[in-house]
Design a protein around this motif. Structure first.
Motif, PDB file in Angstrom:
ATOM      1  N   GLU A   1      48.051  22.990  99.359  1.00 27.93           N
ATOM      2  CA  GLU A   1      46.942  22.637  98.487  1.00 27.93           C
ATOM      3  C   GLU A   1      47.447  22.365  97.071  1.00 27.93           C
ATOM      4  N   ARG A   2      46.645  21.614  96.361  1.00 26.82           N
ATOM      5  CA  ARG A   2      46.966  21.363  94.964  1.00 26.82           C
ATOM      6  C   ARG A   2      46.922  22.674  94.178  1.00 26.82           C
ATOM      7  N   GLU A   3      47.862  22.829  93.289  1.00 28.82           N
ATOM      8  CA  GLU A   3      48.033  24.074  92.536  1.00 28.82           C
ATOM      9  C   GLU A   3      47.933  23.808  91.042  1.00 28.82           C
ATOM     10  N   PHE A   4      47.190  24.647  90.356  1.00 33.51           N
ATOM     11  CA  PHE A   4      47.114  24.572  88.896  1.00 33.51           C
ATOM     12  C   PHE A   4      48.435  25.021  88.288  1.00 33.51           C
ATOM     13  N   VAL A   5      48.900  24.274  87.297  1.00 33.73           N
ATOM     14  CA  VAL A   5      50.146  24.613  86.618  1.00 33.73           C
ATOM     15  C   VAL A   5      49.888  25.077  85.183  1.00 33.73           C
ATOM     16  N   ALA A   6      49.183  24.248  84.416  1.00 30.14           N
ATOM     17  CA  ALA A   6      48.975  24.590  83.008  1.00 30.14           C
ATOM     18  C   ALA A   6      47.852  23.740  82.438  1.00 30.14           C
ATOM     19  N   THR A   7      47.257  24.243  81.357  1.00 27.26           N
ATOM     20  CA  THR A   7      46.256  23.474  80.637  1.00 27.26           C
ATOM     21  C   THR A   7      46.411  23.699  79.155  1.00 27.26           C
ATOM     22  N   ILE A   8      45.960  22.729  78.384  1.00 25.29           N
ATOM     23  CA  ILE A   8      46.055  22.799  76.933  1.00 25.29           C
ATOM     24  C   ILE A   8      44.755  22.285  76.341  1.00 25.29           C
ATOM     25  N   SER A   9      44.330  22.916  75.254  1.00 22.57           N
ATOM     26  CA  SER A   9      43.069  22.557  74.629  1.00 22.57           C
ATOM     27  C   SER A   9      43.187  21.272  73.824  1.00 22.57           C
ATOM     28  N   TYR A  10      42.097  20.855  73.261  1.00 24.16           N
ATOM     29  CA  TYR A  10      41.969  19.542  72.646  1.00 24.16           C
ATOM     30  C   TYR A  10      42.971  19.293  71.518  1.00 24.16           C
ATOM     31  N   SER A  11      43.175  20.285  70.676  1.00 24.82           N
ATOM     32  CA  SER A  11      44.108  20.147  69.570  1.00 24.82           C
ATOM     33  C   SER A  11      45.477  20.748  69.891  1.00 24.82           C
ATOM     34  N   GLY A  12      45.556  21.412  71.028  1.00 22.14           N
ATOM     35  CA  GLY A  12      46.809  22.029  71.426  1.00 22.14           C
ATOM     36  C   GLY A  12      46.950  23.481  71.015  1.00 22.14           C
ATOM     37  N   GLY A  13      45.916  24.059  70.429  1.00 19.97           N
ATOM     38  CA  GLY A  13      46.023  25.417  69.935  1.00 19.97           C
ATOM     39  C   GLY A  13      45.953  26.496  70.998  1.00 19.97           C
ATOM     40  N   ARG A  14      45.432  26.143  72.150  1.00 22.39           N
ATOM     41  CA  ARG A  14      45.311  27.114  73.241  1.00 22.39           C
ATOM     42  C   ARG A  14      45.938  26.561  74.507  1.00 22.39           C
ATOM     43  N   THR A  15      46.619  27.440  75.228  1.00 27.01           N
ATOM     44  CA  THR A  15      47.231  27.046  76.492  1.00 27.01           C
ATOM     45  C   THR A  15      47.032  28.162  77.520  1.00 27.01           C
ATOM     46  N   GLN A  16      47.055  27.775  78.772  1.00 23.81           N
ATOM     47  CA  GLN A  16      47.009  28.730  79.874  1.00 23.81           C
ATOM     48  C   GLN A  16      47.929  28.220  80.978  1.00 23.81           C
ATOM     49  N   TYR A  17      48.492  29.163  81.725  1.00 24.65           N
ATOM     50  CA  TYR A  17      49.464  28.811  82.751  1.00 24.65           C
ATOM     51  C   TYR A  17      49.164  29.502  84.070  1.00 24.65           C
ATOM     52  N   GLY A  18      49.595  28.852  85.143  1.00 28.06           N
ATOM     53  CA  GLY A  18      49.579  29.514  86.427  1.00 28.06           C
ATOM     54  C   GLY A  18      50.601  30.644  86.441  1.00 28.06           C
ATOM     55  N   ASP A  19      50.334  31.664  87.213  1.00 24.52           N
ATOM     56  CA  ASP A  19      51.193  32.847  87.199  1.00 24.52           C
ATOM     57  C   ASP A  19      52.636  32.527  87.561  1.00 24.52           C
ATOM     58  N   SER A  20      52.823  31.583  88.465  1.00 21.94           N
ATOM     59  CA  SER A  20      54.167  31.308  88.959  1.00 21.94           C
ATOM     60  C   SER A  20      55.049  30.575  87.947  1.00 21.94           C
ATOM     61  N   VAL A  21      54.468  30.017  86.907  1.00 22.62           N
ATOM     62  CA  VAL A  21      55.261  29.244  85.946  1.00 22.62           C
ATOM     63  C   VAL A  21      55.317  29.870  84.564  1.00 22.62           C
ATOM     64  N   LYS A  22      54.584  30.956  84.361  1.00 24.64           N
ATOM     65  CA  LYS A  22      54.576  31.594  83.045  1.00 24.64           C
ATOM     66  C   LYS A  22      55.988  31.978  82.621  1.00 24.64           C
ATOM     67  N   GLY A  23      56.311  31.646  81.385  1.00 21.13           N
ATOM     68  CA  GLY A  23      57.620  31.970  80.843  1.00 21.13           C
ATOM     69  C   GLY A  23      58.684  30.927  81.123  1.00 21.13           C
ATOM     70  N   ARG A  24      58.392  29.979  82.008  1.00 19.77           N
ATOM     71  CA  ARG A  24      59.366  28.930  82.332  1.00 19.77           C
ATOM     72  C   ARG A  24      58.878  27.536  81.963  1.00 19.77           C
ATOM     73  N   PHE A  25      57.601  27.297  82.054  1.00 20.93           N
ATOM     74  CA  PHE A  25      57.010  25.996  81.752  1.00 20.93           C
ATOM     75  C   PHE A  25      56.264  26.070  80.432  1.00 20.93           C
ATOM     76  N   THR A  26      56.266  24.947  79.716  1.00 19.63           N
ATOM     77  CA  THR A  26      55.528  24.856  78.464  1.00 19.63           C
ATOM     78  C   THR A  26      54.759  23.547  78.429  1.00 19.63           C
ATOM     79  N   ILE A  27      53.471  23.653  78.204  1.00 21.95           N
ATOM     80  CA  ILE A  27      52.641  22.456  78.030  1.00 21.95           C
ATOM     81  C   ILE A  27      52.446  22.210  76.548  1.00 21.95           C
ATOM     82  N   SER A  28      52.474  20.958  76.158  1.00 20.27           N
ATOM     83  CA  SER A  28      52.256  20.596  74.759  1.00 20.27           C
ATOM     84  C   SER A  28      51.620  19.219  74.718  1.00 20.27           C
ATOM     85  N   ARG A  29      51.140  18.848  73.558  1.00 16.13           N
ATOM     86  CA  ARG A  29      50.532  17.526  73.422  1.00 16.13           C
ATOM     87  C   ARG A  29      50.780  16.989  72.030  1.00 16.13           C
ATOM     88  N   ASP A  30      50.787  15.671  71.947  1.00 16.42           N
ATOM     89  CA  ASP A  30      50.903  14.959  70.678  1.00 16.42           C
ATOM     90  C   ASP A  30      49.739  13.992  70.624  1.00 16.42           C
TER      91      ASP A  30
END
Length: 121
Positions: free
Chosen positions: A44-73
């Motif tokens: 099944e499709r798995e959630f990895v990460a999300t980032i808010s509109y300005s980039g100030g908030r992020t959330q991660y799936g448990d399996s990628v925390k500490g290894r993956f980083t989401i960002s936006r420009d």
């Protein structure tokens, strides 16, 4: 709606890193929260990460925390996913998606075509 195009996938050895990009067009990028998801063959499709509109908030799936980083420009209408310490089990098609809502319960009406990430052992 916003159109999304992912890039940056490829073949990497276990323990390596990749940075995925997702370029948006068509609507005001900063109106959207962005997410990354992945789907491995037969899974099944798995959630990895999300980032808010300005980039100030992020959330991660448990399996990628500490290894993956989401960002936006927002000036470049692009969201990124930096992936470190990759393992073979993370071989999948990675998708970016856009939502007018932020959070783990957000629905995503806009999706990219996906980019393949293959992690070799």
């Amino acid at each position: 709606q916003v159109q999304l195009v992912e890039s940056g996938g490829g073949l990497v050895q276990a323990g390596g890193s990749l940075r995925l990009s997702c370029a948006a067009s068509g609507r005001t990028f900063s109106d959207y929260a962005m997410g990354w998801f992945r789907q491995a063959p037969g899974k099944e499709r798995e959630f990895v990460a999300t980032i808010s509109y300005s980039g100030g908030r992020t959330q991660y799936g448990d399996s990628v925390k500490g290894r993956f980083t989401i960002s936006r420009d927002n000036a470049k209408n692009t969201v990124y996913l930096q992936m470190n310490s990759l393992i073979p089990e993370e071989t999948a098609v990675y998708y970016c998606a856009a939502s007018l809502d932020y959070g783990l319960a957000a629905s995503y009406p806009c999706w990219g075509q996906g980019t393949q990430v293959t992690v070799s052992s």
